[in-house]
Design a protein around this motif. Structure first.
Motif, short mmCIF file in Angstrom:
data_model
loop_
_atom_site.label_atom_id
_atom_site.label_comp_id
_atom_site.label_asym_id
_atom_site.label_seq_id
_atom_site.Cartn_x
_atom_site.Cartn_y
_atom_site.Cartn_z
N ASP A 237 38.26 42.54 26.63
CA ASP A 237 39.07 42.90 25.52
C ASP A 237 39.28 41.28 25.05
O ASP A 237 39.06 41.33 23.94
CB ASP A 237 40.12 43.30 26.10
N ALA A 238 39.40 40.48 25.47
CA ALA A 238 40.63 38.70 25.21
C ALA A 238 38.88 38.54 24.65
O ALA A 238 38.72 38.35 23.60
CB ALA A 238 40.33 37.94 27.26
N LEU A 239 37.65 39.18 24.48
CA LEU A 239 36.85 38.29 24.01
C LEU A 239 37.00 39.17 22.48
O LEU A 239 35.54 38.55 21.68
CB LEU A 239 35.08 38.32 24.83
N HIS A 240 36.82 40.97 22.71
CA HIS A 240 37.36 41.52 21.28
C HIS A 240 38.02 40.60 20.72
O HIS A 240 37.81 40.14 19.32
CB HIS A 240 37.22 42.80 21.62
N ALA A 241 39.55 40.40 21.27
CA ALA A 241 40.36 39.69 20.54
C ALA A 241 39.74 38.25 19.62
O ALA A 241 40.36 37.54 18.63
CB ALA A 241 41.71 39.60 20.93
N ARG A 242 39.52 37.40 20.85
CA ARG A 242 38.42 36.33 20.26
C ARG A 242 37.67 36.13 19.22
O ARG A 242 37.40 35.32 18.20
CB ARG A 242 38.37 35.63 21.47
N ARG A 243 37.03 37.68 18.81
CA ARG A 243 35.64 37.70 18.19
C ARG A 243 36.65 37.59 17.03
O ARG A 243 36.27 37.63 15.66
CB ARG A 243 34.98 38.69 18.37
N ALA A 244 37.63 38.94 17.32
CA ALA A 244 38.47 39.56 15.55
C ALA A 244 38.87 38.22 15.05
O ALA A 244 39.17 38.44 14.29
CB ALA A 244 38.91 40.32 15.68
#
Length: 109
Positions: free
Chosen positions: A98-105
């Motif tokens: 999830d942390a990578l999803h948030a960073r990409r967003a």
């Protein structure tokens, strides 16, 4: 049985087939063959064995040289096939934290 008379239209050095096989000489004949005639022997003017016929790209009649046949037949008799290297690619799903999803967003915004 059929017999064809032709000449060598083009001769060149060793080459690699589209399947990755090493062919000892590039030999193109100036004749046409019926499908049933593929694989027939090719003889020189003195009656010596040059190789066998096969169809190449754009309906060219190629010769698989005797040197190639002599090199390959022992492996075929022993193993039933010619081993060739290959490179494969496999794909599998990967869970993205999830942390990578948030960073990409945040970068996309």
């Amino acid at each position: 049985m059929s017999v064809r008379l032709g000449v060598v239209n083009l001769a060149g050095p060793e080459w690699a087939s589209s399947a990755g096989g090493r062919i000892d000489r590039y030999i193109v004949l100036d004749l046409r063959l019926a499908r049933a005639e593929e694989g027939g022997p090719v003889l020189d003017a003195a009656g010596g064995r040059l190789g066998i016929t096969t169809f190449g790209p754009r309906a060219k009649v190629l010769v698989i040289p005797s040197a190639t046949i002599d090199r390959v037949v022992p492996a075929l008799l022993k193993d039933g096939h010619i081993a060739r290297g290959w490179l494969g690619v496999a794909l599998q799903p990967v869970a993205v934290p999830d942390a990578l999803h948030a960073r990409r967003a945040s970068r996309a915004a």
